[in-house]
Scaffold this motif. Structure first.
Motif, PDB file in Angstrom:
ATOM      1  N   ASP A 182      -8.330  -7.024 -24.138  1.00 42.08           N
ATOM      2  CA  ASP A 182      -9.550  -6.396 -23.620  1.00 42.08           C
ATOM      3  C   ASP A 182      -9.287  -5.633 -22.324  1.00 42.08           C
ATOM      4  O   ASP A 182     -10.193  -5.447 -21.506  1.00 42.08           O
ATOM      5  N   ALA A 183      -8.039  -5.221 -22.129  1.00 39.90           N
ATOM      6  CA  ALA A 183      -7.667  -4.520 -20.900  1.00 39.90           C
ATOM      7  C   ALA A 183      -6.855  -3.273 -21.232  1.00 39.90           C
ATOM      8  O   ALA A 183      -6.296  -3.146 -22.320  1.00 39.90           O
ATOM      9  N   THR A 184      -6.818  -2.367 -20.265  1.00 38.98           N
ATOM     10  CA  THR A 184      -5.937  -1.207 -20.342  1.00 38.98           C
ATOM     11  C   THR A 184      -4.945  -1.327 -19.193  1.00 38.98           C
ATOM     12  O   THR A 184      -5.327  -1.680 -18.075  1.00 38.98           O
ATOM     13  N   VAL A 185      -3.680  -1.033 -19.504  1.00 39.31           N
ATOM     14  CA  VAL A 185      -2.609  -1.137 -18.517  1.00 39.31           C
ATOM     15  C   VAL A 185      -2.096   0.269 -18.219  1.00 39.31           C
ATOM     16  O   VAL A 185      -1.814   1.037 -19.136  1.00 39.31           O
ATOM     17  N   TYR A 186      -1.995   0.577 -16.929  1.00 39.32           N
ATOM     18  CA  TYR A 186      -1.483   1.874 -16.491  1.00 39.32           C
ATOM     19  C   TYR A 186      -0.335   1.679 -15.519  1.00 39.32           C
ATOM     20  O   TYR A 186      -0.271   0.674 -14.815  1.00 39.32           O
ATOM     21  N   ILE A 233      -1.257  -1.297 -13.107  1.00 40.99           N
ATOM     22  CA  ILE A 233      -2.685  -1.459 -12.864  1.00 40.99           C
ATOM     23  C   ILE A 233      -3.280  -2.006 -14.159  1.00 40.99           C
ATOM     24  O   ILE A 233      -3.035  -1.452 -15.235  1.00 40.99           O
ATOM     25  N   VAL A 234      -4.039  -3.078 -14.052  1.00 38.99           N
ATOM     26  CA  VAL A 234      -4.675  -3.687 -15.213  1.00 38.99           C
ATOM     27  C   VAL A 234      -6.185  -3.596 -15.011  1.00 38.99           C
ATOM     28  O   VAL A 234      -6.703  -4.044 -13.984  1.00 38.99           O
ATOM     29  N   ILE A 235      -6.875  -2.979 -15.988  1.00 36.74           N
ATOM     30  CA  ILE A 235      -8.322  -2.802 -15.903  1.00 36.74           C
ATOM     31  C   ILE A 235      -8.988  -3.541 -17.054  1.00 36.74           C
ATOM     32  O   ILE A 235      -8.663  -3.309 -18.221  1.00 36.74           O
TER      33      ILE A 235
END
Length: 156
Positions: A89-93, A113-115
């Motif tokens: 359930d996250a997006t990693v950049y 960065i984890v959102i």
């Protein structure tokens, strides 16, 4: 909400598009609110635009674009701090460094960065994996991905 940025001019940002870093970013701990901007330029590079300081924007990219086997392993406390059970359930950049010579572009794989996609809570987390680089040279992999993606798109 309208924000005026030095890079993108005036932007309209919806409340649900505001990403909140309770701890800020490394070196920018005072900046807490950001939005992800897609300039729509076919590079796959997005921008993490500060809402607190209109002159601050970081180029970011999903690292799995140029490194398909990239995996982030978070400790239970790190997941909990983002209200996540797992990274589904996250997006990693990764934050990019783009020098004058763009072929020397690098990605920070060590501190992604984890959102949380639902709550928009975010953290920059320094991973314990010693094999991950802070300045991973990824220009050629990204270029290869874009060329392959463009070729597949034109086949349709």
């Amino acid at each position: 909400m309208k924000i005026n940025t030095s890079r993108f001019g005036n932007l309209e940002v919806e409340k649900n598009e505001i990403v909140t870093f309770t701890e800020g970013l490394l070196g920018f701990e005072n900046l807490k609110k950001f939005t992800v901007v897609d300039p729509g330029d076919q590079t796959l590079i997005l921008w993490l635009q500060s809402i607190d300081d209109e002159s601050v924007a970081f180029p970011i990219i999903e690292p799995r674009i140029f490194m398909p086997d990239y995996r982030v392993k978070l400790l239970p406390a790190e997941l909990s701090s983002l209200n996540l059970e797992n990274l589904n359930d996250a997006t990693v950049y990764s934050i990019l460094t783009i020098p004058q010579n763009v072929t020397e572009m690098s990605a920070n794989l060590k501190a992604p960065i984890v959102i949380n996609n639902g709550t928009k809570a975010a953290r920059q987390i320094v991973l314990q994996d010693s094999k991950l680089e802070v300045k991973y040279q990824m220009y050629l992999e990204l270029k290869k991905y874009i060329v392959n993606f463009s070729a597949k798109s034109s086949d349709r």
